[in-house]
Write a protein that holds these residues in place. Structure first.
Motif, short mmCIF file in Angstrom:
data_model
loop_
_atom_site.label_atom_id
_atom_site.label_comp_id
_atom_site.label_asym_id
_atom_site.label_seq_id
_atom_site.Cartn_x
_atom_site.Cartn_y
_atom_site.Cartn_z
N ASP A 174 0.88 -1.16 0.00
CA ASP A 174 0.00 0.00 0.00
C ASP A 174 0.92 1.21 0.00
O ASP A 174 1.67 1.41 0.97
CB ASP A 174 -0.90 -0.02 1.24
N VAL A 175 0.94 1.98 -1.09
CA VAL A 175 1.87 3.10 -1.20
C VAL A 175 1.16 4.37 -1.62
O VAL A 175 0.08 4.33 -2.20
CB VAL A 175 3.01 2.81 -2.23
N GLU A 176 1.81 5.47 -1.32
CA GLU A 176 1.39 6.77 -1.83
C GLU A 176 2.40 7.15 -2.90
O GLU A 176 3.61 7.16 -2.66
CB GLU A 176 1.40 7.83 -0.73
N ILE A 177 1.91 7.44 -4.11
CA ILE A 177 2.77 7.91 -5.20
C ILE A 177 2.80 9.42 -5.08
O ILE A 177 1.78 10.09 -5.25
CB ILE A 177 2.24 7.45 -6.56
N THR A 178 3.97 9.96 -4.77
CA THR A 178 4.07 11.37 -4.39
C THR A 178 4.23 12.34 -5.54
O THR A 178 3.89 13.51 -5.40
CB THR A 178 5.28 11.57 -3.44
N GLY A 179 4.81 11.91 -6.64
CA GLY A 179 5.10 12.83 -7.72
C GLY A 179 6.40 13.60 -7.51
O GLY A 179 6.72 14.53 -8.24
N ARG A 180 7.17 13.20 -6.50
CA ARG A 180 8.46 13.83 -6.21
C ARG A 180 9.57 12.89 -6.63
O ARG A 180 9.58 11.71 -6.26
CB ARG A 180 8.58 14.10 -4.71
N GLY B 112 5.72 4.26 1.76
CA GLY B 112 4.97 3.16 2.33
C GLY B 112 5.53 1.77 2.11
O GLY B 112 5.20 0.86 2.82
N SER B 113 6.39 1.58 1.11
CA SER B 113 6.94 0.25 0.87
C SER B 113 8.36 0.38 0.32
O SER B 113 8.56 0.93 -0.77
CB SER B 113 6.09 -0.54 -0.12
#
Length: 77
Positions: A14-20, A27-28
């Motif tokens: 489960d991850v957040e794709i930050t765009g950075r 998250g992983s």
């Protein structure tokens, strides 16, 4: 953008794709390593294309990598 899925060995993520570019996912560690491994390599944005090189700062190419290399279950903005 949030993404949930399962790696090839059955391990869920489960991850957040930050765009950075400096921190493309949160998250992983395994997904972060996957993104680092494939940075600069081509990924398909859709089933038939277009093809773009993976840019860790571009959420669409990171998501395309997850679709290709994992079993993506859910994605949310």
């Amino acid at each position: 953008m949030l993404a949930t899925g399962v790696l090839e060995d059955g391990c869920p993520y489960d991850v957040e794709i930050t765009g950075r570019a400096d921190r493309p996912v949160i998250g992983s560690a395994r997904i972060r390593a996957l993104v680092e491994q494939h940075t600069g390599k081509p990924v398909l944005l859709g089933p038939l294309g277009p093809r773009r090189n993976l840019d860790p700062g571009d959420p669409q190419t990171v998501l395309a990598l997850l679709r290709q290399r994992t079993r993506l279950i859910d994605q949310r903005p």
